[in-house]
Design a protein around this motif. Structure first.
Motif, PDB file in Angstrom:
ATOM      1  N   SER A  25       2.156  12.003  -1.351  1.00 31.08           N
ATOM      2  CA  SER A  25       1.242  12.731  -2.220  1.00 31.08           C
ATOM      3  C   SER A  25       2.082  13.376  -3.311  1.00 31.08           C
ATOM      4  CB  SER A  25       0.517  13.792  -1.389  1.00 31.08           C
ATOM      5  OG  SER A  25       0.230  14.923  -2.155  1.00 31.08           O
ATOM      6  N   HIS A  60      -2.478   0.382   0.911  1.00 23.20           N
ATOM      7  CA  HIS A  60      -3.355   0.131   2.051  1.00 23.20           C
ATOM      8  C   HIS A  60      -4.755   0.634   1.712  1.00 23.20           C
ATOM      9  CE1 HIS A  60      -4.853   0.357   6.194  1.00 23.20           C
ATOM     10  NE2 HIS A  60      -3.813  -0.352   6.588  1.00 23.20           N
ATOM     11  N   PRO A  61      -5.803  -0.049   2.198  1.00 21.79           N
ATOM     12  CA  PRO A  61      -7.164   0.380   1.833  1.00 21.79           C
ATOM     13  C   PRO A  61      -7.637   1.671   2.512  1.00 21.79           C
ATOM     14  CG  PRO A  61      -7.240  -1.554   3.260  1.00 21.79           C
ATOM     15  CD  PRO A  61      -5.802  -1.339   2.908  1.00 21.79           C
ATOM     16  N   LEU A  62      -6.934   2.137   3.550  1.00 24.33           N
ATOM     17  CA  LEU A  62      -7.416   3.345   4.240  1.00 24.33           C
ATOM     18  C   LEU A  62      -6.638   4.590   3.808  1.00 24.33           C
ATOM     19  CD1 LEU A  62      -7.975   2.110   7.906  1.00 24.33           C
ATOM     20  CD2 LEU A  62      -9.668   2.402   6.085  1.00 24.33           C
ATOM     21  N   GLU A  63      -7.351   5.698   3.660  1.00 29.64           N
ATOM     22  CA  GLU A  63      -6.727   6.949   3.272  1.00 29.64           C
ATOM     23  C   GLU A  63      -5.854   7.490   4.403  1.00 29.64           C
ATOM     24  OE1 GLU A  63     -10.244   6.343   1.117  1.00 29.64           O
ATOM     25  OE2 GLU A  63     -10.613   8.361   1.899  1.00 29.64           O
ATOM     26  N   GLY A  64      -4.714   8.028   4.045  1.00 31.20           N
ATOM     27  CA  GLY A  64      -3.811   8.591   5.042  1.00 31.20           C
ATOM     28  C   GLY A  64      -2.829   7.573   5.592  1.00 31.20           C
ATOM     29  N   SER A  65      -2.963   6.292   5.174  1.00 30.90           N
ATOM     30  CA  SER A  65      -2.110   5.251   5.751  1.00 30.90           C
ATOM     31  C   SER A  65      -0.630   5.459   5.416  1.00 30.90           C
ATOM     32  CB  SER A  65      -2.568   3.875   5.272  1.00 30.90           C
ATOM     33  OG  SER A  65      -2.768   3.906   3.879  1.00 30.90           O
ATOM     34  N   ARG A 113       0.874   8.317   4.837  1.00 32.18           N
ATOM     35  CA  ARG A 113       1.358   9.453   5.642  1.00 32.18           C
ATOM     36  C   ARG A 113       1.661   8.975   7.058  1.00 32.18           C
ATOM     37  NH1 ARG A 113       3.465  13.439   3.574  1.00 32.18           N
ATOM     38  NH2 ARG A 113       1.671  14.158   2.380  1.00 32.18           N
ATOM     39  N   LEU A 114       0.771   8.151   7.604  1.00 25.55           N
ATOM     40  CA  LEU A 114       1.012   7.607   8.933  1.00 25.55           C
ATOM     41  C   LEU A 114       2.310   6.799   8.939  1.00 25.55           C
ATOM     42  CD1 LEU A 114      -1.327   6.130  11.513  1.00 25.55           C
ATOM     43  CD2 LEU A 114       0.482   4.659  10.673  1.00 25.55           C
ATOM     44  N   GLY A 144      -6.382   3.744  -0.136  1.00 23.64           N
ATOM     45  CA  GLY A 144      -7.837   3.852  -0.268  1.00 23.64           C
ATOM     46  C   GLY A 144      -8.201   4.605  -1.534  1.00 23.64           C
ATOM     47  N   SER A 145      -9.117   5.575  -1.390  1.00 17.70           N
ATOM     48  CA  SER A 145      -9.435   6.359  -2.570  1.00 17.70           C
ATOM     49  C   SER A 145      -8.589   7.627  -2.591  1.00 17.70           C
ATOM     50  CB  SER A 145     -10.919   6.698  -2.611  1.00 17.70           C
ATOM     51  OG  SER A 145     -11.251   7.453  -1.478  1.00 17.70           O
ATOM     52  N   GLN A 170      -4.371   9.003  -2.619  1.00 21.13           N
ATOM     53  CA  GLN A 170      -3.369   9.288  -3.641  1.00 21.13           C
ATOM     54  C   GLN A 170      -2.688   8.033  -4.184  1.00 21.13           C
ATOM     55  OE1 GLN A 170      -1.498  12.349  -4.562  1.00 21.13           O
ATOM     56  NE2 GLN A 170      -2.993  13.754  -3.699  1.00 21.13           N
ATOM     57  N   HIS A 229     -15.136  18.060  -3.568  1.00 23.45           N
ATOM     58  CA  HIS A 229     -13.941  18.450  -2.807  1.00 23.45           C
ATOM     59  C   HIS A 229     -12.670  18.396  -3.655  1.00 23.45           C
ATOM     60  CE1 HIS A 229     -12.265  14.367  -1.846  1.00 23.45           C
ATOM     61  NE2 HIS A 229     -13.505  13.998  -2.017  1.00 23.45           N
ATOM     62  N   SER A 253     -13.108  21.670  -6.096  1.00 25.52           N
ATOM     63  CA  SER A 253     -12.920  22.957  -5.413  1.00 25.52           C
ATOM     64  C   SER A 253     -11.437  23.289  -5.253  1.00 25.52           C
ATOM     65  CB  SER A 253     -13.622  22.956  -4.058  1.00 25.52           C
ATOM     66  OG  SER A 253     -12.982  22.072  -3.181  1.00 25.52           O
ATOM     67  N   LYS A 254     -10.575  22.269  -5.287  1.00 27.59           N
ATOM     68  CA  LYS A 254      -9.146  22.538  -5.136  1.00 27.59           C
ATOM     69  C   LYS A 254      -8.507  23.087  -6.413  1.00 27.59           C
ATOM     70  CE  LYS A 254      -8.074  19.202  -1.507  1.00 27.59           C
ATOM     71  NZ  LYS A 254      -7.532  17.869  -1.225  1.00 27.59           N
TER      72      LYS A 254
END
Ligand SMILES: [Zn+2]
Lengths: 153, 307
Positions: free
Chosen positions: B9, B107-112, B114-115, B130-131, B133, B196, B199-200
């Motif tokens: 990120s 990768h298409p999934l968020e958080g991938s 970081r994993l 994904g959608s 970063q 979301h 709001s940040k």
């Protein structure tokens, strides 16, 4: 006179006190207490309290709580106190505590998050703020707010 | 050196690290322009794990590594890799770790990403999850603004187009909140930025939302256009009418400041008319060009500096 005495004392089991008024139903659902249990559960809702205004109290006969159950309760009722009762006596009393990280208790609400797949990890959140309760998924950074957290518990 | 060793990120990059990246990007840029060859990454391997195609991003990373004297390996087609046999991302990353020195993942999934960074000690760069970063695109966007204006503080920036699904713009807005900027979000009501994200940043920088581009034209320093994807619309007439009101043509450019710049993460479709390409405000090709020197700088800093 202590208003909680309206609910009968228990011989052995757990008393969960100082639950915010109306949240006891959520606590029961966390503990999987449905209409089909074989032990006595007493519930006081909107009992007058000096500190909380109105509070809920739950007393459960013959059941003691596990660590992960206490962690879940902390999300709903961060100021709840737990008393372990044996032979009508309080043998242990403590407050639940919401740690800075919440692991393996709830799933991320983002359906497109990698933590909702078969990867060898457990869902994990950072407690961003306690009042109001906001959790941030450590994988996808999505923030979960109280309503979402409670419905995912 | 970059402390976290992973760029998942934009928040993994501190302000001083960002300056360090930008300074080194300047020097990489000079080397490229002078034709001087660099061999600091000789013997090092960069792995590109692309679970969805993005030729532009992948080639930019591969070019950057090869310009540094290193080599690359990887896949960009999930069907031909063990992934299609149901292997977890965690296992694929463990395998890639033994083949390479630094891992780039899309990768298409968020958080991938970081994993992935949790299953290897090697540096990981997120090339889009994904959608979520896409931090190297964000660094590139910020670098372009800094390069063109000397500094980012004080700029008036208009983000235009699909602000709902466009991840580059989400990353960019979060990053811009670290500077003293004014941002105007210009999008059709149906493609507004998600709450979301707003709001940040809304308490940190000054933000306005509008669905008409005209009133920002004489004011903004930076016009950042994003692609409005045809696939998002069930009604193609709606797409055609929207694209008409948000695409930049020479008539709109004539109402902009002469010093204003137009950026776009590319590829563009209808958002910027080709007649704009020759105008002095057009910077999107230059922005794309900076992708290679910026990634050279990033790889160098993640793998332990210039020596
Ligand atoms: Zn998540």
């Amino acid at each position: 006179m202590d208003q909680t005495l309206k609910i009968s004392k228990i011989k052995d089991g757990t008393v969960i006190d100082h639950i915010p008024g109306g949240k006891s139903l959520k606590v029961l659902s966390i503990l999987n207490i449905t209409g089909h249990v074989n032990y006595t559960v007493s519930l006081g809702m909107f009992v007058q309290s000096k500190t909380l205004g109105f509070k809920d109290v739950v007393k459960i006969e013959s059941r003691f709580l596990e660590r992960d159950e206490l962690d879940r309760i902390a999300l709903v009722a961060p100021e709840a106190s737990i008393s372990k009762i044996r032979n009508y006596e309080i043998v242990e009393k403590f407050q639940v505590s919401l740690t800075d990280r919440v692991t393996d208790i709830i799933k991320c609400s983002n359906q497109n998050c990698i933590s909702n797949t078969k990867e060898p990890i457990r869902p994990e959140f950072i407690v961003k703020t306690r009042k109001p309760l906001i959790l941030t998924c450590i994988y996808c950074d999505r923030e979960m707010f109280e309503g979402e957290i409670l419905s995912n518990l | 050196m970059i402390k976290s060793r992973c760029i998942v990120s934009i928040d993994d990059v501190s302000d001083s690290e960002m300056n360090e990246i930008f300074d080194l990007t300047d020097r990489m840029n000079e080397s490229l322009e002078s034709g001087k060859s660099i061999t600091t990454m000789k013997g090092k391997i960069l792995a590109t794990l692309f679970y969805e195609p993005s030729t532009r991003t992948r080639l930019s990373f591969e070019s950057a590594m090869q310009r540094l004297g290193g080599s690359t390996l990887g896949f960009s087609d999930v069907k031909s890799s063990s992934v299609s046999k149901g292997e977890t991302l965690a296992d694929t990353v463990r395998m890639a770790e033994s083949y390479s020195d630094i891992i780039v993942i899309r990768h298409p999934l968020e958080g991938s990403a970081r994993l992935a960074s949790r299953f290897t000690a090697k540096p990981v760069i997120n090339a889009g999850d994904g959608s979520g970063q896409h931090p190297t695109q964000t660094l590139l966007d910020l670098y372009t603004m800094k390069k063109e204006f000397g500094k980012i503080d004080g700029l008036k920036i208009a983000l235009i187009g699909d602000l709902k699904y466009g991840r580059t713009v989400h990353s960019l807005l979060l990053a811009l909140s670290r500077f003293k900027v004014q941002v105007t979000l210009v999008s059709p009501p149906s493609l507004r930025i998600p709450q979301h994200i707003i709001s940040k940043v809304k308490d940190i920088i000054k933000i306005e939302e509008t669905d008409v581009i005209s009133h920002v034209l004489p004011e903004a320093d930076v016009f950042y256009a994003t692609r409005i994807q045809k696939e998002r619309f069930t009604d193609q007439n709606e797409y055609q009418s929207l694209i008409g009101s948000y695409s930049i043509d020479s008539e709109l450019v004539s109402q902009m400041k002469e010093t204003a710049i137009i950026m776009h993460p590319l590829p563009r479709v209808d958002e910027i008319n080709p007649s704009v390409d020759a105008l002095p405000q057009a910077r999107y090709f230059k922005q794309a060009y900076y992708g290679v020197p910026l990634r050279m700088a990033l790889i160098t800093l993640l793998l332990g500096g210039e020596n």
